[in-house]
Design a protein around this motif. Sequence first.
Motif: not given
Length: 205
Positions: A136-144
Amino acid sequence: MFKDIPSTSVSDALQGKNHMSYEIKPIGDFHLSGPAFTVEIDEGENISVLEAMYKAKPGDVLVVDGKGWTENAVAGDFILNLGKTLGLAGIVIDGVIRDIKGSLALDYPIFCKGTTTCASKKTQKGLIGVPIVCGGVTVNPGDYIVGDSDGVVVVPHSEASSIREQALEKISVDEKRENSVGQDVDAARKYIEDFLIKVEKNIVL
């Protein structure tokens, strides 16, 4: 950056945002942190999971948007062990795994929705290194990614330093409060009384 910092403290620093669904839990007792290497797959697929493992760097957290599918496992203990062998910090899957006994024996951070008996499919490739939605959460490459027994939170890369400092400050405040109140009956009662007074005055709401 978030080594040994509890997910709850990070969540507080994020003001309760960016926490994945409660269904995504660790298989075992682990603390996980590291930059996200993302992969989006069709339900029950894992071709691109293997490709992502190959392309990810040691220390990355493989984050898999498995669409929440629970009929087919995204991976079993053999594939999960490949991730461990390649030095990935851990794996977070919006889906399920299988071979639970062998997966537990890996002593490796695996976060998922649960287990199934049914193997993965290998008929459709997915997307690697793109923004995804996991739990349910947006995750972008490089997010921790920060995960432990309480769950998983996602820290936007651009906010990582600030969130880390806020989380550490929250830990310090909580420790001081526990030391001053936690073992003292009178102090505990005083703390609750002061809190309720603040609630009545709409100070803490």
